[in-house]
Design a protein around this motif. Structure first.
Motif, mmCIF file in Angstrom:
data_model
loop_
_atom_site.group_PDB
_atom_site.id
_atom_site.type_symbol
_atom_site.label_atom_id
_atom_site.label_comp_id
_atom_site.label_asym_id
_atom_site.label_seq_id
_atom_site.Cartn_x
_atom_site.Cartn_y
_atom_site.Cartn_z
ATOM 1 N N ASN A 115 24.492 -23.950 -47.094
ATOM 2 C CA ASN A 115 24.527 -22.509 -46.928
ATOM 3 C C ASN A 115 25.734 -21.943 -47.646
ATOM 4 O O ASN A 115 26.520 -22.675 -48.257
ATOM 5 C CB ASN A 115 24.523 -22.117 -45.442
ATOM 6 C CG ASN A 115 25.688 -22.734 -44.683
ATOM 7 O OD1 ASN A 115 26.794 -22.882 -45.219
ATOM 8 N ND2 ASN A 115 25.464 -23.101 -43.433
ATOM 9 N N GLN A 175 23.669 -22.759 -38.471
ATOM 10 C CA GLN A 175 23.146 -22.811 -39.827
ATOM 11 C C GLN A 175 22.343 -21.546 -40.126
ATOM 12 O O GLN A 175 21.545 -21.094 -39.333
ATOM 13 C CB GLN A 175 22.230 -24.035 -39.982
ATOM 14 C CG GLN A 175 21.713 -24.190 -41.399
ATOM 15 C CD GLN A 175 20.940 -25.470 -41.554
ATOM 16 O OE1 GLN A 175 20.783 -26.210 -40.598
ATOM 17 N NE2 GLN A 175 20.443 -25.730 -42.732
ATOM 18 N N ARG A 176 22.570 -20.972 -41.295
ATOM 19 C CA ARG A 176 21.900 -19.742 -41.658
ATOM 20 C C ARG A 176 20.507 -20.045 -42.180
ATOM 21 O O ARG A 176 20.226 -21.131 -42.658
ATOM 22 C CB ARG A 176 22.706 -18.994 -42.722
ATOM 23 C CG ARG A 176 24.137 -18.727 -42.305
ATOM 24 C CD ARG A 176 24.875 -17.946 -43.362
ATOM 25 N NE ARG A 176 24.333 -16.620 -43.511
ATOM 26 C CZ ARG A 176 24.736 -15.569 -42.797
ATOM 27 N NH1 ARG A 176 25.661 -15.732 -41.871
ATOM 28 N NH2 ARG A 176 24.222 -14.373 -42.989
ATOM 29 N N HIS A 205 16.803 -20.934 -54.528
ATOM 30 C CA HIS A 205 18.088 -20.444 -54.027
ATOM 31 C C HIS A 205 19.125 -20.360 -55.137
ATOM 32 O O HIS A 205 19.778 -19.321 -55.321
ATOM 33 C CB HIS A 205 18.589 -21.369 -52.910
ATOM 34 C CG HIS A 205 19.975 -21.044 -52.445
ATOM 35 N ND1 HIS A 205 20.238 -20.107 -51.476
ATOM 36 C CD2 HIS A 205 21.192 -21.523 -52.838
ATOM 37 C CE1 HIS A 205 21.549 -20.014 -51.287
ATOM 38 N NE2 HIS A 205 22.147 -20.872 -52.097
#
Length: 480
Positions: free
Chosen positions: A231, A15-16, A269
């Motif tokens: 992500n 996972q980023r 985001h």
């Protein structure tokens, strides 16, 4: 018909980080969005010779992705529901998987999105008629039709479709295998390898997030995304509308669960991504994105008022332009901030729906789901509205007498104890780090800490140890 190769929904990579804004990946997403704009603006579906016959599944698939006319009659909405039921029944209950080529993953999202939109719109309209039944302008014929069709666009049937598509496609098992770094092939089964089922199953997970949020079950809404990593590798990130919808409902669910740091991370985001792709937005899609964009900025203002933190410069500038004065008044706290919180919540919240049809025979028993959620939210606001004032005084002292501070605030000592307890408890919230969206660690979200010994308040800018915090909470709760 041939079946296209199944698309890749999740990569097996770790996972980023939330702040990973790789230019290469941003360019990839931008290119995907260009393709989506072209698809929605002018590219035709390959209808495979639409004849309009009952066996023309391709034509039904195309129709399922088309928006219903805004001014459609009640009869048309009911017919649309029947059409969706027939289509999904055929897809889910045929002898073996349906062998058909689907246009693209953009199409699959359009089907699920339109299905849930019509469900939400129908339920909101039905609820509004029930609440306004005493109004002479209400159409009695519509009420009669709705009373005779209580199961049309029912909550159970919509949830059943979404869960059935997920189960039939075995998409959850495939995504879970990818998260573990395994080959998802053994988990596809007879249906899961077909694009029709895989795409519809995948976007049904996003649909469940939306529906559970509309029903007010925010923890279950986040739970549905356990197998999807938020992500840029995720399939939903390649479809602008799905990307926007996912982060809106994730952020809103976090906000209603008082996890403001997580809510802000979700909103930041997607708002940054929208700012980078705004040159591609046009037409009806542009209007929809702009409206949702403004709603999310309103939610950001609410979260920042509860949980002050440094924002990205782009978000900070836009927030000040849109809600600068309101944000200042909300951060100041007090009774005068209440109308602003209510105004922004009404403007930015989803159109909540009730899980059951309204009672047309006893309209006084019906509860407006939007007002219900607003009341819950405003109780939280009222509980915290004096926290900014208390904090402003505590920042001036390292040690202060409780009675003296109560005199400054013009309240009695017991009331102030309650405010201090609330402020202390609200400064400790769960923040997501690894694992599912509901997982996380309890952290102190405030740069100001304090404890009480008798009637003396000891203030510290540094975060106190866990043992002192626990002692303080036990002592203050016992005293209060």
């Amino acid at each position: 018909m041939s079946v296209r190769q199944a698309p890749t929904y999740q990569q097996g990579a770790p996972q980023r980080q939330a702040n990973d804004d790789s230019d290469e990946e941003e360019e990839t997403l931008a290119n995907e969005y260009r393709a989506q704009v072209g698809y929605e603006d002018g590219q035709d579906y390959d209808a495979g010779g639409m004849s309009g016959g009952p066996q023309d599944l391709q034509a039904q698939l195309v129709a399922a992705a088309m928006p219903l006319d805004y001014q459609a009659t009640l009869e048309t909405k009911i017919q649309s529901y029947d059409s969706y039921c027939n289509l999904f029944h055929f897809i889910l209950n045929s002898e073996g998987p349906v062998d058909i080529e689907v246009p693209s993953h953009f199409w699959a999202w359009d089907v699920i999105d339109e299905f849930i939109y019509q469900f939400n719109s129908f339920c909101s309209h039905r609820q509004r008629l029930a609440l306004q039944q005493s109004n002479t302008s209400v159409n009695e014929d519509e009420i009669t039709v709705l009373r005779d069709n209580p199961n049309t666009w029912g909550c159970y049937s919509v949830l059943n479709v979404l869960y059935s598509l997920i189960q039939r496609s075995q998409i959850s098992e495939q995504l879970a295998a990818r998260k573990r770094g395994e080959d998802p092939g053994p988990y596809t089964g007879e249906y899961g390898g077909r694009p029709l089922y895989q795409m519809l199953g995948y976007f049904s997970i996003i649909g469940l997030l939306r529906v559970h949020c509309l029903l007010g079950d925010f923890s279950l809404a986040l739970k549905t995304l356990d197998d999807i990593e938020l992500n840029k590798k995720a399939m939903f990130a390649r479809v602008m509308a799905a990307n926007f919808t996912t982060y809106y409902y994730v952020g809103f669910s976090y906000m209603m669960m008082h996890r403001y740091a997580d809510a802000l991370r979700a909103f930041n985001h997607i708002l940054i991504y929208v700012s980078r792709t705004k040159n591609f937005q046009k037409g009806a899609q542009y209007d929809s994105i702009t409206k949702k964009n403004d709603q999310m900025y309103a939610l950001v203002a609410i979260c920042v008022a509860f949980y002050p933190q440094r924002l990205d410069e782009t978000i900070h500038t836009a927030l000040r332009e849109k809600y600068g004065e309101q944000l200042t008044r909300m951060q100041r706290g007090g009774p005068e901030a209440l109308p602003i919180f209510e105004e922004l919540f009404r403007a930015a919240c989803p159109k909540f729906i009730s899980p059951t049809p309204p009672d047309f025979d006893q309209p006084h028993l019906n509860v407006d789901p939007v007002e219900h959620q607003l009341n819950i939210f405003m109780e939280e606001v009222k509980t915290n509205m004096f926290s900014p004032t208390v904090r402003s005084y505590l920042k001036l002292y390292t040690t202060m007498d409780l009675t003296k501070l109560a005199g400054f605030l013009e309240v009695d000592a017991n009331t102030l104890r309650g405010w201090l307890l609330v402020n202390k408890q609200r400064s400790r919230q769960v923040r997501q780090s690894q694992g599912g969206l509901l997982d996380g660690d309890v952290v102190n979200s405030s740069d100001l800490d304090y404890a009480m010994q008798g009637d003396m308040i000891h203030v510290s800018e540094a975060k106190v140890g866990r043992r002192l915090v626990d002692w303080y909470l036990r002592n203050l709760a016992r005293t209060y």
